[in-house]
Design a protein around this motif. Structure first.
Motif, PDB file in Angstrom:
ATOM      1  N   LEU A  83       0.968  -1.139   0.081  1.00  0.00           N
ATOM      2  CA  LEU A  83       0.144   0.091  -0.171  1.00  0.00           C
ATOM      3  C   LEU A  83       0.821   1.129   0.066  1.00  0.00           C
ATOM      4  CD1 LEU A  83      -2.775  -0.962   2.510  1.00  0.00           C
ATOM      5  CD2 LEU A  83      -2.977  -0.577   0.094  1.00  0.00           C
ATOM      6  N   LEU A  84       2.056   1.160   0.646  1.00  0.00           N
ATOM      7  CA  LEU A  84       2.972   2.204   0.798  1.00  0.00           C
ATOM      8  C   LEU A  84       3.549   2.741  -0.784  1.00  0.00           C
ATOM      9  CD1 LEU A  84       4.564   1.547   3.968  1.00  0.00           C
ATOM     10  CD2 LEU A  84       3.056   3.265   3.620  1.00  0.00           C
ATOM     11  N   SER A  85       3.656   1.701  -1.463  1.00  0.00           N
ATOM     12  CA  SER A  85       4.472   1.779  -2.679  1.00  0.00           C
ATOM     13  C   SER A  85       3.296   2.064  -3.913  1.00  0.00           C
ATOM     14  CB  SER A  85       5.150   0.780  -3.009  1.00  0.00           C
ATOM     15  OG  SER A  85       4.520  -0.676  -3.185  1.00  0.00           O
ATOM     16  N   ASP A  86       2.231   1.316  -3.933  1.00  0.00           N
ATOM     17  CA  ASP A  86       1.232   1.397  -4.784  1.00  0.00           C
ATOM     18  C   ASP A  86      -0.102   1.333  -3.874  1.00  0.00           C
ATOM     19  OD1 ASP A  86      -0.491   1.373  -6.987  1.00  0.00           O
ATOM     20  OD2 ASP A  86       0.223  -0.487  -7.947  1.00  0.00           O
ATOM     21  N   PRO A  87      -0.887   2.314  -3.841  1.00  0.00           N
ATOM     22  CA  PRO A  87      -2.274   2.217  -2.800  1.00  0.00           C
ATOM     23  C   PRO A  87      -3.343   1.420  -3.574  1.00  0.00           C
ATOM     24  CG  PRO A  87      -1.459   4.510  -3.052  1.00  0.00           C
ATOM     25  CD  PRO A  87      -0.594   3.827  -3.770  1.00  0.00           C
ATOM     26  N   ARG A  90      -4.020  -4.436  -3.613  1.00  0.00           N
ATOM     27  CA  ARG A  90      -4.583  -5.322  -2.626  1.00  0.00           C
ATOM     28  C   ARG A  90      -4.669  -6.828  -3.082  1.00  0.00           C
ATOM     29  NH1 ARG A  90      -6.926  -3.804   2.396  1.00  0.00           N
ATOM     30  NH2 ARG A  90      -6.853  -1.974   2.480  1.00  0.00           N
ATOM     31  N   LYS A  91      -3.432  -7.364  -3.105  1.00  0.00           N
ATOM     32  CA  LYS A  91      -3.348  -8.664  -3.600  1.00  0.00           C
ATOM     33  C   LYS A  91      -2.652  -9.615  -2.275  1.00  0.00           C
ATOM     34  CE  LYS A  91      -0.657 -11.526  -6.581  1.00  0.00           C
ATOM     35  NZ  LYS A  91       0.554 -11.551  -7.712  1.00  0.00           N
ATOM     36  N   SER A  92      -3.550 -10.735  -2.075  1.00  0.00           N
ATOM     37  CA  SER A  92      -2.840 -11.690  -1.177  1.00  0.00           C
ATOM     38  C   SER A  92      -1.580 -12.113  -1.570  1.00  0.00           C
ATOM     39  CB  SER A  92      -3.918 -12.657  -0.740  1.00  0.00           C
ATOM     40  OG  SER A  92      -4.971 -12.074  -0.009  1.00  0.00           O
TER      41      SER A  92
END
Length: 144
Positions: A83-87, A90-92
């Motif tokens: 999330l810090l690099s690409d908001p 959202r991948k497990s």
């Protein structure tokens, strides 16, 4: 590439991986290794993670809860970093359970795994791991 190994023996993993070609890759920053002790997520003061099989039978299994809690902690760490690099990410993480019943590891599989930023390896012990947690978190069964 980041390797996260969920195990009861993190020191053994670290000592084995930090030698030879993988050790040099870690030193150069090409890969990273995070060996996590599943016992740290046991809900008792003794760090007990084994239990009898629910259906009966011989042997001991690793309990579902400590394995699942350990996985969730690693997953949260990976998701926070993503999330810090690409908001929008959202991948497990891909979770590999090392088992003789899995698909035999081969070059095609290695190339596919190499595309991942993070790989989580789940190492069993005793007679295995409670099937409920395997069904919940494992994406790949691999035999090496």
């Amino acid at each position: 590439m980041n390797f996260h190994v969920l195990t009861l023996f993190p020191e053994m993993i670290e000592q084995g991986i930090n030698t030879s070609i993988t050790g040099r890759a870690i030193e150069k920053g090409l890969i990273s290794l995070n060996a996590i002790n599943i016992r740290d997520y046991a809900g008792n003061k003794h760090g007990q993670v084994d239990d009898y099989p629910y259906g009966g039978g011989a042997g001991m299994l690793m309990q579902a809860e400590p394995v699942y809690q350990c996985y969730e902690a690693v997953k949260k760490k990976i998701e926070t970093k993503a999330l810090l690099s690409d908001p929008d990410t959202r991948k497990s993480p891909r979770v590999i359970y090392l088992s003789p019943q899995g698909k035999t590891f081969n070059q095609t599989m290695a190339e596919e795994f190499a595309q991942e930023e993070d790989l989580v390896f789940l190492c069993g012990h005793y007679e295995g791991i409670d099937e409920r947690v395997l069904n919940e978190v494992v994406t790949d069964y691999v035999s090496i």
